[in-house]
Write an enzyme that holds these catalytic residues in place. Structure first.
Site, PDB file in Angstrom:
ATOM      1  CG  PHE A 155      -0.103   0.428   2.442  1.00  0.00           C
ATOM      2  CD1 PHE A 155      -0.023   1.876   2.928  1.00  0.00           C
ATOM      3  CD2 PHE A 155       0.214  -0.692   3.380  1.00  0.00           C
ATOM      4  CE1 PHE A 155       0.517   2.162   3.962  1.00  0.00           C
ATOM      5  CE2 PHE A 155       0.848  -0.044   4.627  1.00  0.00           C
ATOM      6  CZ  PHE A 155       1.038   1.314   4.940  1.00  0.00           C
ATOM      7  CE  LYS A 188      -3.430  -8.305  -4.408  1.00  0.00           C
ATOM      8  NZ  LYS A 188      -3.707  -7.357  -3.556  1.00  0.00           N
ATOM      9  CD  GLU A 230      -5.853  -6.005   0.278  1.00  0.00           C
ATOM     10  OE1 GLU A 230      -5.091  -5.921  -0.512  1.00  0.00           O
ATOM     11  OE2 GLU A 230      -5.819  -6.830   1.396  1.00  0.00           O
ATOM     12  NE  ARG A 231      -3.292  -2.180   4.095  1.00  0.00           N
ATOM     13  CZ  ARG A 231      -2.393  -2.262   4.934  1.00  0.00           C
ATOM     14  NH1 ARG A 231      -2.999  -1.698   5.982  1.00  0.00           N
ATOM     15  NH2 ARG A 231      -1.339  -3.043   5.109  1.00  0.00           N
ATOM     16  CB  SER A 257       4.295  -7.680   5.618  1.00  0.00           C
ATOM     17  OG  SER A 257       3.603  -8.585   5.193  1.00  0.00           O
ATOM     18  CB  CYS A 279      10.409  -0.791   2.403  1.00  0.00           C
ATOM     19  SG  CYS A 279      11.212  -0.464   0.950  1.00  0.00           S
ATOM     20  CD  GLU A 314       8.322  -3.321   7.866  1.00  0.00           C
ATOM     21  OE1 GLU A 314       7.616  -4.423   7.838  1.00  0.00           O
ATOM     22  OE2 GLU A 314       8.776  -2.617   7.022  1.00  0.00           O
TER      23      GLU A 314
HETATM   24  P1  NAD Z   1       1.408  -6.756   3.212  1.00  0.00           P
HETATM   25  O1  NAD Z   1       2.224  -7.760   3.298  1.00  0.00           O
HETATM   26  O2  NAD Z   1       0.026  -6.410   4.154  1.00  0.00           O
HETATM   27  O3  NAD Z   1       0.542  -6.610   1.625  1.00  0.00           O
HETATM   28  C1  NAD Z   1       1.114  -6.668   0.375  1.00  0.00           C
HETATM   29  C2  NAD Z   1       0.273  -7.434  -0.508  1.00  0.00           C
HETATM   30  O4  NAD Z   1      -0.122  -8.707  -0.407  1.00  0.00           O
HETATM   31  C3  NAD Z   1      -0.840  -6.873  -0.777  1.00  0.00           C
HETATM   32  O5  NAD Z   1      -1.533  -6.840  -2.249  1.00  0.00           O
HETATM   33  C4  NAD Z   1      -2.245  -7.756  -0.255  1.00  0.00           C
HETATM   34  O6  NAD Z   1      -3.105  -7.762  -0.684  1.00  0.00           O
HETATM   35  C5  NAD Z   1      -1.212  -9.001  -0.094  1.00  0.00           C
HETATM   36  N1  NAD Z   1      -1.411  -9.867   1.067  1.00  0.00           N
HETATM   37  C6  NAD Z   1      -1.611  -9.401   2.345  1.00  0.00           C
HETATM   38  N2  NAD Z   1      -1.828 -10.539   3.166  1.00  0.00           N
HETATM   39  C7  NAD Z   1      -1.758 -11.741   2.286  1.00  0.00           C
HETATM   40  C8  NAD Z   1      -1.716 -13.112   2.525  1.00  0.00           C
HETATM   41  N3  NAD Z   1      -1.804 -13.360   3.799  1.00  0.00           N
HETATM   42  N4  NAD Z   1      -1.736 -13.954   1.475  1.00  0.00           N
HETATM   43  C9  NAD Z   1      -1.551 -13.462   0.099  1.00  0.00           C
HETATM   44  N5  NAD Z   1      -1.352 -12.139   0.040  1.00  0.00           N
HETATM   45  C10 NAD Z   1      -1.533 -11.453   0.989  1.00  0.00           C
HETATM   46  O7  NAD Z   1       2.035  -5.392   3.005  1.00  0.00           O
HETATM   47  P2  NAD Z   1       1.518  -3.635   3.029  1.00  0.00           P
HETATM   48  O8  NAD Z   1       1.071  -3.600   4.513  1.00  0.00           O
HETATM   49  O9  NAD Z   1       0.544  -3.432   1.817  1.00  0.00           O
HETATM   50  O10 NAD Z   1       2.780  -2.972   2.987  1.00  0.00           O
HETATM   51  C11 NAD Z   1       3.684  -2.857   3.744  1.00  0.00           C
HETATM   52  C12 NAD Z   1       4.958  -3.759   3.949  1.00  0.00           C
HETATM   53  O11 NAD Z   1       5.594  -3.694   2.626  1.00  0.00           O
HETATM   54  C13 NAD Z   1       6.047  -3.359   4.951  1.00  0.00           C
HETATM   55  O12 NAD Z   1       6.401  -4.486   5.690  1.00  0.00           O
HETATM   56  C14 NAD Z   1       7.056  -2.763   4.062  1.00  0.00           C
HETATM   57  O13 NAD Z   1       8.287  -2.887   4.691  1.00  0.00           O
HETATM   58  C15 NAD Z   1       7.038  -3.549   2.874  1.00  0.00           C
HETATM   59  N6  NAD Z   1       7.637  -2.916   1.789  1.00  0.00           N
HETATM   60  C16 NAD Z   1       8.790  -3.492   1.328  1.00  0.00           C
HETATM   61  C17 NAD Z   1       9.286  -2.862  -0.026  1.00  0.00           C
HETATM   62  C18 NAD Z   1      10.626  -3.388  -0.228  1.00  0.00           C
HETATM   63  O14 NAD Z   1      11.005  -2.872  -1.276  1.00  0.00           O
HETATM   64  N7  NAD Z   1      11.338  -4.130   0.339  1.00  0.00           N
HETATM   65  C19 NAD Z   1       8.842  -1.733  -0.511  1.00  0.00           C
HETATM   66  C20 NAD Z   1       7.444  -1.379   0.181  1.00  0.00           C
HETATM   67  C21 NAD Z   1       6.850  -1.881   1.198  1.00  0.00           C
END
Ligand code: NAD
Length: 494
Positions: free
Chosen positions: A154, A178, A181-182, A231, A286, A387
Site C-alpha cells: 500500500f 494485483k 486493496e488498500r 511484509s 521500507c 518492523e
Molecule cells: P502486506 O504484506 O500486508 O500486503 C502486500 C500485498 O500482499 C497486498 O497486495 C496484499 O493484498 C497481499 N496480501 C496481504 N496478506 C496476504 C496473505 N496472507 N496472503 C496473500 N497475499 C496477501 O504489506 P503492506 O502492509 O501492504 O505493505 C507494507 C509492507 O511492505 C511493509 O512490511 C514494508 O516494509 C513492505 N515494503 C517493502 C518494500 C521493499 O522494497 N522491500 C517496499 C515497500 C513496502
C-alpha cells in the site's frame, strides 16, 4: 477509454473495465479524515482467471511486436504520467495519506522506471561469439516468459507497480497487477492512462483483491513469474507457494533499517536527514530509518537535535501544502504502532518524544501518530526487532563502529543501512561490512535509482534477481543459447 465515474473501483481486464464478480466489498477511507472515498468490490479467483486468460491471449502477438514498437507505448505512458502528475499525486495523498510533496516524489520515481524501460532495445540484447569451434557460432538471446504478475504493497501506490510493469511489458511479457486493496484509486488512474496509450487489449491487466486473488495467481499454471512487495511473512509465503508452483519469484519484504552516526559526522545536518528518513511518509517506507545508533560522543548532541526537529514537524492532512507529515494508513495501523510504543515503555524504554494520541486540528477521525523518539531500549526488546512501519525512531548507542555493525548484524532484516561520517575509512568499512543490500553513506533513504537493483537482503528479500534496471530485464526474460553450424559445402550454388 475513460475511467468510470462511480466511486466504485473496477478491474481492467482485456482492455475493458469490469466490476469484480463478488459481493465482498471494502470501504476505502481517507486516512487523514476517516471519510469514505470509494468502495472496492474485492476481485476473487474468477476475476483473476479472466485476467490470466486475457493476458495469455495477448501474449503471442505482443511478443512478436518489435521491442522498438513496444516501447512507443511506454513513451506515451511517460507523457501521460507527466500530464497527469498533479492528479496522480492528489489521489495518492487522498488514499494513502502521505504529503503532496511525498506523493509527487513517488510519481517522479515511477516515471524514472518507465524511462529506463524505454531502453529495452539495448537492455534486452544478448551476446554472441563467432567460431566457438571452427565454423560454429554461438548466440545468446533473451525471450519473454509469458504472463507475469506483480502483487504490491500500500505504501507506494504508483511507484511500486512501476518497478515492474514497464520492464515486464517492454520485454514482451503480458502483465497482471494485483494492486493492494488498500489503495485502489491510484492504480485505477494508472490503468486509465495505460488504456490511453493504445496498448493492445490484455497486455496489461489490473485486479484489486486480497488473499484469494493472490492465491489464484500463485496456483495458476499460466502465470510464469510473480513479483511481490509487502511484509516479510507474506513475502515468505508467496515465495514458497510461487516456487512450489514452478514460477520464477522475487519477493521484497519488510525492513528494520539502521543508521550509524559517527562522532565525526556533522550532527546538525545528520539529524535533519535522519529526521526526514524516520518520519517522512509517516515512517511507512521500507527504507525509513527506524534505529539510530550513535557512536562514541555523538550521542547527546544528536539526541537533542533529533528531538528538536521531530517535535516541530507539522503533522496533518497531507493534501495541505504546509503539512510535513501525514497520517498512517489506517486506525488499525495506528493502534498497532501505539501498542508497540506502550510495550517498549513498559519494558523500561524512555519516550524522548511521545507521538501517541495527538491532537491534530480537524484530524479527530484521522489515523495520526506524531513523531516518536525512544531511548533506553535493549536490542532484545520487541520494538528493536519488529518492523514498526510508523513514525517511531529508537536511539541506541555503540562504543565503536565494530559494535554498531554488530548491532545491525543481529537484525533479521537487511533492506537498508546508512552511516554518517566525514571519514572515508569508516565509510568504506561500513560499505564493506554492513549486512544490508542498500547502503547509504551520508544518505538518509538509500533508495536505488531506477537503473540500479533494489537490493534488499536477508528477510527483506526472497529470490535472486531484484526489481528495477538490469535485474528487472533478467527477471522478465529467459536466456536461450543457439549454437549454429552453417558449412560452406551445404550451400546451393546460385
Ligand atoms: P502486506 O504484506 O500486508 O500486503 C502486500 C500485498 O500482499 C497486498 O497486495 C496484499 O493484498 C497481499 N496480501 C496481504 N496478506 C496476504 C496473505 N496472507 N496472503 C496473500 N497475499 C496477501 O504489506 P503492506 O502492509 O501492504 O505493505 C507494507 C509492507 O511492505 C511493509 O512490511 C514494508 O516494509 C513492505 N515494503 C517493502 C518494500 C521493499 O522494497 N522491500 C517496499 C515497500 C513496502
Amino acid at each position: 477509454m475513460t475511467i468510470p465515474t462511480e466511486a466504485t473501483v473496477y478491474n481492467f481486464i482485456g482492455g475493458e473495465w469490469r466490476r469484480s464478480e463478488t459481493s465482498d466489498t471494502v470501504e476505502i477511507l481517507n486516512p487523514a479524515t476517516g471519510e469514505p472515498i470509494s468502495r472496492l468490490p474485492l476481485a476473487g479467483p474468477p476475476d483473476v482467471s479472466r485476467a490470466i486468460q486475457a493476458a495469455k491471449a495477448a501474449f503471442p502477438a505482443w511478443r512478436r511486436t518489435p521491442p522498438q514498437d513496444r516501447i512507443q507505448y511506454l513513451f506515451r505512458l511517460r507523457r501521460l504520467l507527466e500530464e497527469n502528475f498533479g492528479e496522480i499525486a492528489r489521489l495518492i495523498t487522498t488514499e494513502n495519506g502521505k504529503t503532496l510533496a511525498e506523493s509527487r516524489a513517488e510519481v517522479q520515481r515511477g516515471i524514472e522506471n518507465v524511462e529506463v524501460a524505454c531502453g529495452i532495445p539495448t537492455l534486452m540484447q544478448g551476446y554472441n561469439l563467432e567460431d566457438v569451434a571452427s565454423g560454429i557460432d554461438e548466440i545468446m538471446i533473451r525471450q519473454p516468459l509469458g504472463v507475469v504478475a506483480a502483487i504490491t504493497a500500500f505504501n507506494f501506490p504508483a511507484m511500486i507497480p512501476l518497478w515492474f510493469l514497464p520492464y515486464a511489458i517492454a520485454c514482451g511479457n503480458t502483465f497482471i497487477l494485483k494492486q493492494s486493496e488498500r489503495v485502489p484509486l491510484t492504480a485505477q488512474k494508472l490503468f486509465s492512462l495505460l488504456a490511453e496509450t493504445g496498448l493492445p487489449p490484455g497486455v496489461v491487466n489490473l485486479v484489486v483483491g486480497a488473499k484469494p486473488a493472490v492465491d489464484a495467481l500463485l496456483a495458476h499454471p499460466d502465470v510464469k513469474a510473480i513479483s511481490f512487495v509487502g511484509s516479510t511473512p507474506v513475502a515468505r509465503y508467496i515465495y514458497a507457494e510461487g516456487c512450489a508452483h514452478g514460477k520464477r519469484v522475487q519477493c521484497q519484504g519488510g525492513a528494520k533499517n539502521h543508521v550509524v552516526i559517527m562522532p565525526d559526522a556533522d550532527l546538525e545536518t545528520t539529524a535533519k536527514i535522519v529526521s526526514d528518513s524516520a518520519f517522512g511518509c509517516a515512517g511507512q517506507r521500507c527504507l525509513a530509518v527506524s534505529t539510530a545508533i550513535t557512536v562514541g560522543e555523538s550521542s547527546q548532541k544528536f539526541r537533542d537535535a533529533i528531538v528538536d526537529l521531530a517535535s516541530t514537524l507539522r503533522v496533518g492532512n497531507g493534501i495541505e501544502e504546509a503539512t510535513q507529515m501525514g497520517p498512517v494508513i489506517s486506525n488499525a495501523s495506528k493502534t498497532r504502532i501505539e501498542g508497540l510504543i506502550a510495550k517498549a515503555l513498559e519494558r523500561g524504554g524512555k519516550a524522548l518524544l511521545d507521538g501517541r494520541q495527538p491532537r491534530i486540528p480537524d484530524g479527530d477521525r484521522g489515523s495520526f501518530v506524531k513523531p516518536t523518539v525512544l531511548a533506553g531500549l535493549s536490542p532484545a526488546d520487541e520494538i528493536s526487532s519488529t518492523e514498526v512501519f510508523g513514525p517511531v525512531l529508537a536511539l541506541h548507542h555503540a562504543h565503536d563502529l565494530d559494535e554498531a555493525i554488530e548491532q545491525l548484524s543481529v537484525s533479521a532484516y537487511g533492506n537498508a543501512a546508512s552511516i554518517f561520517t566525514t571519514s572515508g575509512v569508516s565509510a568504506r568499512k561500513f560499505r564493506y561490512e554492513a549486512p544490508a543490500g542498500n547502503v547509504g553513506v551520508n544518505i538518509g533513504v538509500a533508495a536505488p535509482m531506477a537503473y540500479f537493483p533494489f537490493s534488499g537482503w536477508k528477510d527483506s528479500f526472497f529470490g535472486v534477481l531484484h526489481g528495477q534496471g538490469r535485474d528487472g530485464v533478467e527477471f522478465y526474460t529467459d536466456k536461450k543459447v543457439s549454437i549454429e553450424r552453417w558449412p560452406k559445402e551445404w550451400s546451393r550454388k546460385f
